[in-house]
Design a protein around this motif. Sequence first.
Motif, short mmCIF file in Angstrom:
data_model
loop_
_atom_site.label_atom_id
_atom_site.label_comp_id
_atom_site.label_asym_id
_atom_site.label_seq_id
_atom_site.Cartn_x
_atom_site.Cartn_y
_atom_site.Cartn_z
N ARG A 3 0.81 -1.22 0.00
CA ARG A 3 0.00 0.00 0.00
C ARG A 3 0.85 1.27 0.00
NH1 ARG A 3 -3.05 0.77 4.65
NH2 ARG A 3 -1.66 -0.55 5.80
N ALA A 4 1.96 1.27 0.71
CA ALA A 4 2.84 2.43 0.80
C ALA A 4 4.26 1.93 0.97
CB ALA A 4 2.43 3.32 1.98
N TRP A 36 3.24 -2.46 4.15
CA TRP A 36 4.05 -1.38 3.61
C TRP A 36 5.39 -1.94 3.18
CZ3 TRP A 36 3.05 1.96 8.52
CH2 TRP A 36 1.76 2.51 8.44
N ASP A 101 7.20 6.85 0.45
CA ASP A 101 6.14 7.80 0.83
C ASP A 101 6.43 8.48 2.17
OD1 ASP A 101 4.31 7.11 -1.39
OD2 ASP A 101 4.27 5.15 -0.39
N ARG A 176 1.81 4.05 14.78
CA ARG A 176 0.55 4.81 14.88
C ARG A 176 0.65 6.12 14.12
NH1 ARG A 176 0.78 2.55 20.04
NH2 ARG A 176 1.69 4.45 20.98
N GLN A 179 0.65 5.35 10.41
CA GLN A 179 -0.71 4.98 10.01
C GLN A 179 -1.58 6.22 9.80
OE1 GLN A 179 -1.69 1.63 9.55
NE2 GLN A 179 -3.47 2.53 8.60
N ALA A 180 -1.43 7.20 10.68
CA ALA A 180 -2.21 8.44 10.57
C ALA A 180 -1.86 9.20 9.29
CB ALA A 180 -1.97 9.32 11.79
N LYS A 181 -0.61 9.12 8.86
CA LYS A 181 -0.17 9.83 7.66
C LYS A 181 -0.38 9.03 6.37
CE LYS A 181 1.84 13.45 9.65
NZ LYS A 181 1.62 14.83 9.42
N LEU A 182 -0.13 7.72 6.44
CA LEU A 182 -0.13 6.90 5.22
C LEU A 182 -1.43 6.11 5.02
CD1 LEU A 182 3.49 5.44 5.42
CD2 LEU A 182 2.70 7.45 4.17
N GLY A 183 -2.20 5.97 6.08
CA GLY A 183 -3.46 5.21 5.98
C GLY A 183 -3.31 3.73 6.00
#
Length: 183
Positions: A3-4, A36, A101, A176, A179-183
């Motif tokens: 995903r990233a 990721w 990313d 965490r 996750q907040a930045k990359l989803g």
Amino acid sequence: MARASVCVFCGSRPGVHPEYAAAAETLGTALAGADWRLVYGAGDVGLMGIVARAAQGAGGETFGVIPTHLMTLEVGKTDLTRFIVTENMHERKKVMYMNSDAIVVLPGGAGSLDEFFEVLTWRQLGLHDKPIWLLNTRGYWDPLSGLLDHVIREGFAGESLATLVEGAPDVPQLMRALQAKLG
């Protein structure tokens, strides 16, 4: 396909404290668990090798980039999902950066500092807006954070410099934040 992609800059040595290796292993496993891709310097030594083996062991994608002159010294890890050999260090950093990313910097030496300062400078100049994190295992990056504060206090950078890099004391907190930045 992951995903990233998270670029990890880190030492080609393990450091003197076992917590550094443990954090690298935990991060590699966590990146794979989040689906990721790990982008890193393609070495099989030090923290580089630890983070890559952990990501591989957890079934994650790995993208390694190494310059020709470091193939022997850093023991180029050719069994990665993707393995690229560059002509020089600058190309290595460029390929790593362009295929990521976000950037995470684990403890390391002069090479890790070089990589950190280059992506920080690019961000300061507005050439990218990728998040940059320092994994501050055992307070390793506290002196660097102090230096950046000193640079700002002495008038060689604006207050905004402090907002361009974030720190996390451990892998769970880092994950965490990612996750907040990359989803």
